[in-house]
Motif scaffolding. Sequence first.
Motif, PDB file in Angstrom:
ATOM      1  N   PHE A   5       0.842  -1.187   0.000  1.00 15.20           N
ATOM      2  CA  PHE A   5       0.000   0.000   0.000  1.00 15.20           C
ATOM      3  C   PHE A   5       0.882   1.243   0.000  1.00 15.20           C
ATOM      4  CE2 PHE A   5      -2.488  -3.445   1.643  1.00 15.20           C
ATOM      5  CZ  PHE A   5      -3.735  -3.238   1.076  1.00 15.20           C
ATOM      6  N   ASP A   7      -0.365   4.414  -0.539  1.00 14.06           N
ATOM      7  CA  ASP A   7      -1.169   5.360   0.234  1.00 14.06           C
ATOM      8  C   ASP A   7      -2.586   4.802   0.265  1.00 14.06           C
ATOM      9  OD1 ASP A   7      -2.480   6.103  -2.207  1.00 14.06           O
ATOM     10  OD2 ASP A   7      -1.054   7.729  -2.536  1.00 14.06           O
ATOM     11  N   ASN A   8      -3.569   5.614   0.682  1.00 10.34           N
ATOM     12  CA  ASN A   8      -4.948   5.121   0.810  1.00 10.34           C
ATOM     13  C   ASN A   8      -5.586   4.762  -0.521  1.00 10.34           C
ATOM     14  OD1 ASN A   8      -4.856   5.445   3.576  1.00 10.34           O
ATOM     15  ND2 ASN A   8      -5.696   7.517   3.516  1.00 10.34           N
ATOM     16  N   ASN A   9      -5.033   5.253  -1.630  1.00  8.39           N
ATOM     17  CA  ASN A   9      -5.658   5.049  -2.934  1.00  8.39           C
ATOM     18  C   ASN A   9      -4.787   4.322  -3.939  1.00  8.39           C
ATOM     19  OD1 ASN A   9      -6.417   7.951  -1.782  1.00  8.39           O
ATOM     20  ND2 ASN A   9      -8.227   7.008  -2.668  1.00  8.39           N
ATOM     21  N   THR A  10      -3.564   3.950  -3.587  1.00  2.92           N
ATOM     22  CA  THR A  10      -2.651   3.326  -4.537  1.00  2.92           C
ATOM     23  C   THR A  10      -2.088   2.035  -3.949  1.00  2.92           C
ATOM     24  OG1 THR A  10      -2.026   5.558  -5.220  1.00  2.92           O
ATOM     25  CG2 THR A  10      -0.677   3.746  -6.040  1.00  2.92           C
ATOM     26  N   VAL A  54      -7.688   0.762 -12.800  1.00  2.89           N
ATOM     27  CA  VAL A  54      -8.391   1.830 -12.091  1.00  2.89           C
ATOM     28  C   VAL A  54      -9.738   1.301 -11.617  1.00  2.89           C
ATOM     29  CG1 VAL A  54      -9.364   4.149 -12.308  1.00  2.89           C
ATOM     30  CG2 VAL A  54      -7.235   3.577 -13.489  1.00  2.89           C
ATOM     31  N   PRO A  56     -12.759   3.083 -10.201  1.00  2.00           N
ATOM     32  CA  PRO A  56     -13.305   4.410  -9.896  1.00  2.00           C
ATOM     33  C   PRO A  56     -14.293   4.421  -8.732  1.00  2.00           C
ATOM     34  CG  PRO A  56     -14.108   3.631 -12.028  1.00  2.00           C
ATOM     35  CD  PRO A  56     -13.104   2.636 -11.538  1.00  2.00           C
ATOM     36  N   GLU A  57     -15.066   3.346  -8.566  1.00  2.00           N
ATOM     37  CA  GLU A  57     -16.051   3.324  -7.477  1.00  2.00           C
ATOM     38  C   GLU A  57     -15.370   3.387  -6.110  1.00  2.00           C
ATOM     39  OE1 GLU A  57     -16.043   0.658  -9.817  1.00  2.00           O
ATOM     40  OE2 GLU A  57     -17.411   1.770 -11.114  1.00  2.00           O
ATOM     41  N   GLU A  58     -14.216   2.716  -5.983  1.00  3.13           N
ATOM     42  CA  GLU A  58     -13.488   2.699  -4.713  1.00  3.13           C
ATOM     43  C   GLU A  58     -12.419   3.789  -4.648  1.00  3.13           C
ATOM     44  OE1 GLU A  58     -13.640  -0.043  -6.717  1.00  3.13           O
ATOM     45  OE2 GLU A  58     -15.093  -1.279  -5.650  1.00  3.13           O
ATOM     46  N   ASN A  59     -12.215   4.520  -5.742  1.00  4.99           N
ATOM     47  CA  ASN A  59     -11.175   5.541  -5.842  1.00  4.99           C
ATOM     48  C   ASN A  59      -9.798   4.934  -5.563  1.00  4.99           C
ATOM     49  OD1 ASN A  59     -10.115   8.082  -6.339  1.00  4.99           O
ATOM     50  ND2 ASN A  59     -10.318   8.722  -4.206  1.00  4.99           N
ATOM     51  N   ILE A  60      -9.517   3.802  -6.235  1.00  3.54           N
ATOM     52  CA  ILE A  60      -8.272   3.072  -6.018  1.00  3.54           C
ATOM     53  C   ILE A  60      -7.582   2.818  -7.353  1.00  3.54           C
ATOM     54  CG2 ILE A  60      -7.321   0.832  -5.317  1.00  3.54           C
ATOM     55  CD1 ILE A  60      -9.317   0.765  -3.068  1.00  3.54           C
ATOM     56  N   LEU A  61      -6.252   2.950  -7.342  1.00  2.08           N
ATOM     57  CA  LEU A  61      -5.419   2.556  -8.472  1.00  2.08           C
ATOM     58  C   LEU A  61      -4.598   1.352  -8.025  1.00  2.08           C
ATOM     59  CD1 LEU A  61      -4.056   2.912 -11.250  1.00  2.08           C
ATOM     60  CD2 LEU A  61      -2.416   4.415 -10.123  1.00  2.08           C
TER      61      LEU A  61
END
Length: 186
Positions: A5, A7-10, A54, A56-61
Amino acid sequence: PAFFFWDNNTILGGNPAVRPTISRRISSNFRHKKIMLTLQFTDDDNPLTWVPVVMPEENILLSRADNMEDAKSAMASLNVPFQVTDWWESRYNVALHWLKLKPILNGTVITSEDIFWYANISQNFTLPKDFGIELTATMRSARTIGVGEMPFYGSVNLGFQKAINDKMKLTLSWNDLFNLGSFWRV
């Protein structure tokens, strides 16, 4: 598979379905006195790359490992040491790389071709009373990697050394003095 991990989104993730990479490499070294020239060519089948997914619903890459269709690379490097004085040694290393990749993104093979360079300069100073100083500079041009790009990279490093005896040395070093090469800018 493992996950890292950033960060929170990657997230960087593994892939149990990857196939092994088969590499064929030919290389040659030419030496004249202390100067060394290296030439190398590599052809990889099923090489690994990081593919962005990507969500998009979870805002995660999610960047996950996957096989590319093909990769070819060539490299030429030159290493030149130079004794300036009996207390000052200089070393220069430059390399030119060519890279042709065929990553697969969303089911489509993308062909990317890139030429980039790398350089390293090292200055070593032997001082009285078993002290030493090393100053190095490293640079790499911007380059394509997989389906992404890496920006120019550079750093300047400084190190001090004191030999306590034949088996022990004390070293103090400062890497990336000017914060040029860090991914994490201050």
